[in-house]
Design a protein around this motif. Sequence first.
Motif, PDB file in Angstrom:
ATOM      1  N   THR A 184       0.837  -1.196   0.000  1.00 55.01           N
ATOM      2  CA  THR A 184       0.000   0.000   0.000  1.00 55.01           C
ATOM      3  C   THR A 184       0.873   1.247   0.000  1.00 55.01           C
ATOM      4  OG1 THR A 184      -1.700  -1.177   1.243  1.00 55.01           O
ATOM      5  CG2 THR A 184      -1.810   1.226   1.251  1.00 55.01           C
ATOM      6  N   LEU A 185       0.575   2.174  -0.889  1.00 52.28           N
ATOM      7  CA  LEU A 185       1.346   3.407  -1.002  1.00 52.28           C
ATOM      8  C   LEU A 185       0.887   4.421   0.050  1.00 52.28           C
ATOM      9  CD1 LEU A 185       1.418   3.871  -4.884  1.00 52.28           C
ATOM     10  CD2 LEU A 185       2.922   2.499  -3.427  1.00 52.28           C
ATOM     11  N   TRP A 186       1.839   5.074   0.669  1.00 46.76           N
ATOM     12  CA  TRP A 186       1.540   5.997   1.763  1.00 46.76           C
ATOM     13  C   TRP A 186       0.624   7.132   1.330  1.00 46.76           C
ATOM     14  CZ3 TRP A 186       1.264   6.508   6.746  1.00 46.76           C
ATOM     15  CH2 TRP A 186       1.231   7.777   7.324  1.00 46.76           C
ATOM     16  N   ALA A 248       6.887  -7.048 -14.432  1.00 45.11           N
ATOM     17  CA  ALA A 248       5.697  -6.200 -14.584  1.00 45.11           C
ATOM     18  C   ALA A 248       5.469  -5.412 -13.309  1.00 45.11           C
ATOM     19  CB  ALA A 248       4.464  -7.054 -14.896  1.00 45.11           C
ATOM     20  N   ALA A 249       4.768  -4.292 -13.460  1.00 45.85           N
ATOM     21  CA  ALA A 249       4.329  -3.493 -12.321  1.00 45.85           C
ATOM     22  C   ALA A 249       2.971  -2.911 -12.674  1.00 45.85           C
ATOM     23  CB  ALA A 249       5.330  -2.379 -12.016  1.00 45.85           C
ATOM     24  N   VAL A 262       0.525   3.951 -13.319  1.00 46.14           N
ATOM     25  CA  VAL A 262       1.856   3.604 -12.814  1.00 46.14           C
ATOM     26  C   VAL A 262       2.948   4.372 -13.558  1.00 46.14           C
ATOM     27  CG1 VAL A 262       3.539   1.708 -12.644  1.00 46.14           C
ATOM     28  CG2 VAL A 262       1.180   1.343 -11.971  1.00 46.14           C
ATOM     29  N   ARG A 263       2.670   4.782 -14.781  1.00 46.15           N
ATOM     30  CA  ARG A 263       3.698   5.427 -15.600  1.00 46.15           C
ATOM     31  C   ARG A 263       3.792   6.933 -15.379  1.00 46.15           C
ATOM     32  NH1 ARG A 263       2.340   4.619 -21.313  1.00 46.15           N
ATOM     33  NH2 ARG A 263       0.200   4.259 -20.666  1.00 46.15           N
ATOM     34  N   VAL A 264       2.939   7.508 -14.544  1.00 48.06           N
ATOM     35  CA  VAL A 264       2.892   8.969 -14.395  1.00 48.06           C
ATOM     36  C   VAL A 264       3.472   9.374 -13.045  1.00 48.06           C
ATOM     37  CG1 VAL A 264       1.456  11.021 -14.497  1.00 48.06           C
ATOM     38  CG2 VAL A 264       0.802   8.975 -15.800  1.00 48.06           C
ATOM     39  N   ASN A 274      -2.222   0.673  -4.429  1.00 45.01           N
ATOM     40  CA  ASN A 274      -1.430  -0.510  -4.092  1.00 45.01           C
ATOM     41  C   ASN A 274      -0.655  -0.937  -5.325  1.00 45.01           C
ATOM     42  OD1 ASN A 274      -0.931  -3.563  -3.873  1.00 45.01           O
ATOM     43  ND2 ASN A 274      -1.586  -3.069  -1.798  1.00 45.01           N
ATOM     44  N   LEU A 275       0.658  -1.008  -5.191  1.00 45.77           N
ATOM     45  CA  LEU A 275       1.520  -1.365  -6.317  1.00 45.77           C
ATOM     46  C   LEU A 275       1.926  -2.829  -6.222  1.00 45.77           C
ATOM     47  CD1 LEU A 275       3.245  -0.409  -8.784  1.00 45.77           C
ATOM     48  CD2 LEU A 275       5.117  -0.051  -7.149  1.00 45.77           C
TER      49      LEU A 275
END
Length: 282
Positions: A184-186, A248-249, A262-264, A274-275
């Motif tokens: 999870t991203l902060w 992959a991501a 994800v690319r920005v 969530n990555l």
Amino acid sequence: MITDPVHRSDVLRHVARRATFGRSLGLLRSFPQEQSDPDVFYSGLARDTVELVGDLWEGAGGKTGAGGGGRAVGAVGAGAGGGGRLQGLTVLDVGGGPGYFSEAYAAEGARYVSVEPDVGEMAAAGITQAGSVRGSGMALPIRSDSVDVCISSNVAEHVPEPWTMAEEMCRVTRPGGVVVVSYTLWYGPFGGHEMGLTHYLGGDRARRMYERKHGHRPKNYYGESLFEVGCAEGLEWARSTRSADLLAAFPRYHPRWAWWLVRVPGVREALVSNLVLVLRAR
């Protein structure tokens, strides 16, 4: 090294079929139940996670039963019964928690082993699980090159050195095996966990606000068991590690049409939520 991990269709084609708006909505509705009804939340998340692992294993070109990892740690793993896409594979779940995932992996035929540092967390659901090992994700008590799949689901944000943990995950995975780091991203909407959106005011302040409102500490205590981890740093680690190749991501809980986020730079920190990093161990 790939330059656009979002569009590795050979790896993500299976995941993409399931990445629908309906799935995203269902998961979103279950998130608030993590504390109030953990059975509902974790059971649903377990099913979704095992499906994700199966998709990624197939997409990465994995073959059922291809690995020898089961011999190394199979003695403590939950049995690989029945059929399924993960038949005969050894799956190591770093931070597996209170055992909701064991049955879901067993249904797919995997030998399941979890590593969890907190005894209380391991027993929280009252689930008897034979394949649990107490230990730190930053120093896994597992032999090198011994598992076919190593996954951490919503764990990296709870350890002070997430990329040390990620390197350990690569170490214990046999060459050619799959490593999945999902966190999870902060700065995403769920970065504060039970503290809600107050984490945008700062982790320390959010922690104090929660304590004043509820009269007790949050389960995920900022600075001790909850840390700021972002999208860019995860991608940087995955592209630079010498232990594995980034395949992959993508955003775990988003529908396929939103994967471009994800690319920005900048935008992805707040909107990806969530990555998922998918790597093949060397």
